[in-house]
Design a protein around this motif. Structure first.
Motif, short mmCIF file in Angstrom:
data_model
loop_
_atom_site.label_atom_id
_atom_site.label_comp_id
_atom_site.label_asym_id
_atom_site.label_seq_id
_atom_site.Cartn_x
_atom_site.Cartn_y
_atom_site.Cartn_z
N THR A 273 -39.91 -83.09 13.17
CA THR A 273 -39.61 -83.62 14.51
C THR A 273 -38.11 -83.53 14.81
OG1 THR A 273 -41.51 -85.07 14.26
CG2 THR A 273 -39.97 -85.58 16.04
N LEU B 134 -44.48 -90.73 19.90
CA LEU B 134 -45.27 -90.99 18.70
C LEU B 134 -46.60 -91.60 19.10
CD1 LEU B 134 -45.55 -91.15 15.60
CD2 LEU B 134 -44.47 -93.42 15.74
N VAL C 230 -47.18 -82.12 16.75
CA VAL C 230 -46.90 -82.24 15.32
C VAL C 230 -47.92 -83.20 14.73
CG1 VAL C 230 -45.23 -82.95 13.55
CG2 VAL C 230 -44.43 -81.80 15.64
N LEU D 152 -46.28 -87.51 10.90
CA LEU D 152 -44.85 -87.80 11.03
C LEU D 152 -44.13 -87.62 9.70
CD1 LEU D 152 -42.34 -88.90 12.49
CD2 LEU D 152 -43.19 -91.21 11.98
N GLU E 292 -49.44 -89.55 14.14
CA GLU E 292 -49.36 -90.10 12.78
C GLU E 292 -50.45 -91.16 12.62
OE1 GLU E 292 -49.06 -91.32 9.23
OE2 GLU E 292 -47.70 -89.70 9.77
N VAL F 253 -46.00 -86.34 18.45
CA VAL F 253 -46.24 -86.52 17.02
C VAL F 253 -47.42 -87.46 16.86
CG1 VAL F 253 -45.27 -87.31 14.83
CG2 VAL F 253 -43.77 -86.25 16.54
#
Length: 173
Positions: A106, A145, A97, A100, A122, A120
């Motif tokens: 998510t 993350l 992904v 975020l 970001e 993810v």
């Protein structure tokens, strides 16, 4: 958010209001009877499935907005939930992904049994601090993350992903 065969657009996220540097999370409260957009004529013109329409809730609802320097990056209004739900339909395995945001993608992916792992990426550490810990247990069990620019991550990454969802652009209005 798809729940069985029914779609519920009641607010899914529970992120407190806050500010971190130039980023902020704000709540928008809609009173009973206020209209909330599910789709616009623009969506219909560009071939998306929903007809232009509004939803009306019989109770107050709370929605989230992610802002940077006062400009809205995204919301979790039903129009964005519906678009995200359509994009994640049929996704499985390991998913990348990009961005975020408020974490809706998510959360939706983490609730899917066929999705085993989520990465993810970001760019903003501030967005991660404002949002990540509020996304819930299933997200934290399945997802990781990474704070980095997505394009730099893609250049150095050697992991294989079954699907990629990239939501790294600001509004279209």
């Amino acid at each position: 958010m798809r729940i069985g065969k029914r779609t519920s657009y009641y607010p899914v996220l529970n992120i407190p209001e806050g500010r971190d540097g130039k980023f902020a999370i704000e709540h928008v409260i809609k009173a009973p009877g206020d209209r909330v957009m599910l789709a616009t004529m623009r969506n219909v013109l560009f071939g998306q499935k929903a007809q232009a329409q509004n939803l009306v809730f019989e109770h107050p609802t709370r929605w989230h907005r992610l802002l940077e320097d006062g400009w809205v990056w995204m919301t979790d209004y039903p129009i964005e939930q519906r678009q995200a739900d359509e994009l994640v339909s049929g996704v499985s395995g390991t998913v990348l992904v990009g961005g975020l945001g408020l974490g809706y993608f998510t959360v939706a992916l983490a609730r899917m049994k066929a999705v085993k792992r989520i990465v993810v990426v970001e760019k903003s550490a501030a967005v991660g601090r404002l949002v990540w810990r509020h996304l819930g247990g299933k997200v934290l069990e399945k997802a990781t993350l990474v704070t980095e620019d997505l394009f730099k991550f893609l250049k150095r990454n050697t992991d294989a992903f079954d699907f990629g969802l990239y939501d790294i652009w600001q509004g279209d209005g």
